[in-house]
Design an enzyme around this catalytic site. Structure first.
Site, PDB file in Angstrom:
ATOM      1  N   GLY A  19       0.782  -1.231   0.000  1.00 17.94           N
ATOM      2  CA  GLY A  19       0.000   0.000   0.000  1.00 17.94           C
ATOM      3  C   GLY A  19       0.816   1.285   0.000  1.00 17.94           C
ATOM      4  O   GLY A  19       1.770   1.446  -0.774  1.00 17.94           O
ATOM      5  N   ARG A  40       6.430  -6.596   8.954  1.00 21.31           N
ATOM      6  CA  ARG A  40       6.543  -7.992   9.428  1.00 21.31           C
ATOM      7  C   ARG A  40       6.834  -8.946   8.283  1.00 21.31           C
ATOM      8  O   ARG A  40       7.564  -9.899   8.439  1.00 21.31           O
ATOM      9  CB  ARG A  40       5.239  -8.389  10.136  1.00 21.31           C
ATOM     10  N   ARG A  41       6.271  -8.711   7.093  1.00 19.47           N
ATOM     11  CA  ARG A  41       6.414  -9.679   5.985  1.00 19.47           C
ATOM     12  C   ARG A  41       7.732  -9.450   5.241  1.00 19.47           C
ATOM     13  O   ARG A  41       7.805  -8.647   4.315  1.00 19.47           O
ATOM     14  CB  ARG A  41       5.226  -9.567   5.036  1.00 19.47           C
ATOM     15  N   ASP A  62       7.929  -5.440  13.948  1.00 19.64           N
ATOM     16  CA  ASP A  62       6.543  -5.545  14.399  1.00 19.64           C
ATOM     17  C   ASP A  62       6.319  -4.412  15.391  1.00 19.64           C
ATOM     18  O   ASP A  62       6.792  -4.477  16.527  1.00 19.64           O
ATOM     19  CB  ASP A  62       6.296  -6.913  15.052  1.00 19.64           C
ATOM     20  N   SER A 143      -5.796   9.935   9.269  1.00 17.91           N
ATOM     21  CA  SER A 143      -6.846   9.508   8.336  1.00 17.91           C
ATOM     22  C   SER A 143      -8.013  10.475   8.442  1.00 17.91           C
ATOM     23  O   SER A 143      -8.161  11.167   9.461  1.00 17.91           O
ATOM     24  CB  SER A 143      -7.329   8.105   8.727  1.00 17.91           C
ATOM     25  N   TYR A 156     -11.179   1.995  15.356  1.00 19.28           N
ATOM     26  CA  TYR A 156     -10.273   2.581  14.349  1.00 19.28           C
ATOM     27  C   TYR A 156     -10.317   4.108  14.426  1.00 19.28           C
ATOM     28  O   TYR A 156      -9.279   4.766  14.394  1.00 19.28           O
ATOM     29  CB  TYR A 156     -10.647   2.078  12.953  1.00 19.28           C
ATOM     30  N   LYS A 160      -7.167   6.721  15.199  1.00 21.68           N
ATOM     31  CA  LYS A 160      -6.689   7.794  14.320  1.00 21.68           C
ATOM     32  C   LYS A 160      -6.846   9.173  14.965  1.00 21.68           C
ATOM     33  O   LYS A 160      -6.044  10.068  14.702  1.00 21.68           O
ATOM     34  CB  LYS A 160      -7.382   7.719  12.955  1.00 21.68           C
ATOM     35  N   PRO A 186      -5.087  10.612   4.770  1.00 16.91           N
ATOM     36  CA  PRO A 186      -5.684  10.172   3.504  1.00 16.91           C
ATOM     37  C   PRO A 186      -7.173   9.888   3.639  1.00 16.91           C
ATOM     38  O   PRO A 186      -7.650   9.451   4.690  1.00 16.91           O
ATOM     39  CB  PRO A 186      -4.950   8.853   3.196  1.00 16.91           C
ATOM     40  N   THR A 191      -5.758  -0.026  -1.280  1.00 12.86           N
ATOM     41  CA  THR A 191      -4.559  -0.760  -0.853  1.00 12.86           C
ATOM     42  C   THR A 191      -5.025  -2.135  -0.371  1.00 12.86           C
ATOM     43  O   THR A 191      -6.153  -2.530  -0.628  1.00 12.86           O
ATOM     44  CB  THR A 191      -3.861  -0.018   0.319  1.00 12.86           C
TER      45      THR A 191
HETATM   46  P1  NAP Z   1      -1.969  -1.778   3.766  1.00 12.71           P
HETATM   47  O1  NAP Z   1      -1.745  -1.919   2.298  1.00 12.71           O
HETATM   48  O2  NAP Z   1      -2.757  -2.826   4.461  1.00 12.71           O
HETATM   49  O3  NAP Z   1      -0.560  -1.573   4.471  1.00 12.71           O
HETATM   50  C1  NAP Z   1      -0.424  -1.628   5.869  1.00 12.71           C
HETATM   51  C2  NAP Z   1       1.027  -1.777   6.211  1.00 12.71           C
HETATM   52  O4  NAP Z   1       1.147  -1.777   7.646  1.00 12.71           O
HETATM   53  C3  NAP Z   1       1.635  -3.068   5.697  1.00 12.71           C
HETATM   54  O5  NAP Z   1       2.922  -2.804   5.177  1.00 12.71           O
HETATM   55  C4  NAP Z   1       1.743  -3.929   6.952  1.00 12.71           C
HETATM   56  O6  NAP Z   1       2.878  -4.784   6.849  1.00 12.71           O
HETATM   57  C5  NAP Z   1       2.001  -2.854   8.007  1.00 12.71           C
HETATM   58  N1  NAP Z   1       1.716  -3.310   9.374  1.00 12.71           N
HETATM   59  C6  NAP Z   1       0.534  -3.683   9.902  1.00 12.71           C
HETATM   60  N2  NAP Z   1       0.715  -4.082  11.170  1.00 12.71           N
HETATM   61  C7  NAP Z   1       2.050  -3.950  11.435  1.00 12.71           C
HETATM   62  C8  NAP Z   1       2.864  -4.231  12.553  1.00 12.71           C
HETATM   63  N3  NAP Z   1       2.350  -4.740  13.692  1.00 12.71           N
HETATM   64  N4  NAP Z   1       4.182  -3.977  12.490  1.00 12.71           N
HETATM   65  C9  NAP Z   1       4.719  -3.475  11.344  1.00 12.71           C
HETATM   66  N5  NAP Z   1       4.013  -3.206  10.242  1.00 12.71           N
HETATM   67  C10 NAP Z   1       2.679  -3.446  10.292  1.00 12.71           C
HETATM   68  O7  NAP Z   1      -2.744  -0.422   4.090  1.00 12.71           O
HETATM   69  P2  NAP Z   1      -2.462   1.123   3.737  1.00 12.71           P
HETATM   70  O8  NAP Z   1      -3.747   1.656   3.242  1.00 12.71           O
HETATM   71  O9  NAP Z   1      -1.244   1.295   2.930  1.00 12.71           O
HETATM   72  O10 NAP Z   1      -2.259   1.702   5.218  1.00 12.71           O
HETATM   73  C11 NAP Z   1      -1.130   2.471   5.609  1.00 12.71           C
HETATM   74  C12 NAP Z   1      -1.588   3.490   6.654  1.00 12.71           C
HETATM   75  O11 NAP Z   1      -2.487   4.422   6.042  1.00 12.71           O
HETATM   76  C13 NAP Z   1      -2.340   2.903   7.855  1.00 12.71           C
HETATM   77  O12 NAP Z   1      -1.932   3.559   9.034  1.00 12.71           O
HETATM   78  C14 NAP Z   1      -3.786   3.263   7.574  1.00 12.71           C
HETATM   79  O13 NAP Z   1      -4.525   3.377   8.764  1.00 12.71           O
HETATM   80  C15 NAP Z   1      -3.614   4.577   6.866  1.00 12.71           C
HETATM   81  N6  NAP Z   1      -4.775   4.990   6.059  1.00 12.71           N
HETATM   82  C16 NAP Z   1      -5.219   4.178   5.038  1.00 12.71           C
HETATM   83  C17 NAP Z   1      -6.330   4.598   4.297  1.00 12.71           C
HETATM   84  C18 NAP Z   1      -6.892   3.749   3.181  1.00 12.71           C
HETATM   85  O14 NAP Z   1      -8.011   4.058   2.719  1.00 12.71           O
HETATM   86  N7  NAP Z   1      -6.185   2.728   2.704  1.00 12.71           N
HETATM   87  C19 NAP Z   1      -6.952   5.815   4.589  1.00 12.71           C
HETATM   88  C20 NAP Z   1      -6.464   6.579   5.617  1.00 12.71           C
HETATM   89  C21 NAP Z   1      -5.372   6.169   6.342  1.00 12.71           C
HETATM   90  P3  NAP Z   1       3.013  -6.258   7.458  1.00 12.71           P
HETATM   91  O15 NAP Z   1       1.654  -6.881   7.465  1.00 12.71           O
HETATM   92  O16 NAP Z   1       3.990  -6.912   6.512  1.00 12.71           O
HETATM   93  O17 NAP Z   1       3.591  -6.055   8.809  1.00 12.71           O
END
Ligand code: NAP
Length: 246
Positions: A19, A40-41, A62, A143, A156, A160, A186, A191
């Protein structure tokens, strides 16, 4: 004023495996920054770093594990420890979008622990060196969910809102230094976030398809880069980025 030069600066992206974080890694590398890609991955991070030795370092992290976050600098090779900036994308809403009494309390605790405590832990791990140097840049991911609540979002949303309060507090604490503190807020971004929330790719796809508009992760990475390359005398405090159609 000159834009801030990221070439050869070390930036840690927490949550870099998919993402917004993965898109941010690409843009930072494009600017010539050296990027620690943490999550983590490890398999995902290794693919991201492939063929980029010296430029992109995969790091197991993590943020929900205090020991993992506290040891992250020590676990980097020596030449990588002088961190200019961090972008904290690590976050999730696993088990979310449910009425408060209809979700698993442990899952919800993990949302708070990852999104709020995780952000704080990453900042704690890098702040001493930034404070000693008197400069640096911390970027958190808030967010629109930290501005407006919605049904089924109690945990959630709370996480935020907390990220916003923490980021504002951090900015105030370091206002007399050259440490910059930015919150990116955002709107709906396509994602893996929705799939991880429900554990159901089809449901996630429908959710995004039914939205009036969505952003691409690169749109948010662009906003992050804008803040990080602003002249050193400019602190982009908050950036709210939403789809044109909401
Ligand atoms: P995503 O594609 O699901 O990415 C989330 C990332 O967080 C992944 O790289 C995941 O990696 C990592 N993560 C989750 N738990 C973790 C942990 N315990 N330790 C380390 N890494 C961890 O989602 P995204 O949309 O890019 O989200 C990124 C950020 O943007 C988040 O904070 C989300 O709340 C925020 N956001 C997203 C949106 C939206 O609509 N997508 C809107 C507003 C805000 P691993 O699983 O490999 O650890």
């Amino acid at each position: 004023m000159d834009k801030f030069e990221l070439r050869d600066k070390i930036v840690l992206v927490a949550g870099a495996s998919s993402g917004i974080g993965a898109a941010t890694v690409e843009l930072l590398l494009g600017e010539g920054a050296r990027v620690v890609a943490a999550a983590r991955r490890m398999d995902r991070l290794q693919s991201l770093a492939k063929d980029r030795p010296g430029h992109c370092l995969p790091l197991q992290l993590d943020v929900a594990d205090p020991a993992s976050a506290a040891s992250m600098i020590d676990r980097m090779p020596e030449g990588w420890r002088n961190i200019h900036g961090v972008v904290i994308c690590a976050g999730h809403d696993v088990g979310g979008r449910a009425r408060f009494d209809q979700a698993d309390a442990d899952t919800w605790t993990d949302i708070i622990d990852t999104n709020v405590n995780g952000t704080i832990r990453v900042c704690r791990a890098v702040i001493d060196q930034m404070a000693a140097r008197g400069n640096g840049h911390i970027v958190t991911l808030g967010s629109t969910a930290g501005l407006r609540v919605y049904p089924g979002g109690s945990i959630y949303n709370a996480s935020k809102f907390a990220v916003r309060a923490f980021t504002d507090g951090l900015r105030m604490d370091f206002a007399q230094t050259d440490i910059r503190v930015t919150e990116i807020l955002p709107g709906l971004t396509r994602t893996e976030f929705a799939e991880s929330r429900w554990g159901d790719g089809g449901k996630a796809q429908t959710f995004y398809d039914n939205a009036p508009g969505t952003l691409a992760p690169e749109d948010i990475a662009d906003a992050i880069l804008y803040a990080m390359t602003a002249p050193a005398s400019v602190n982009v405090s908050q950036l709210l980025v939403e789809p044109t159609r909401v």
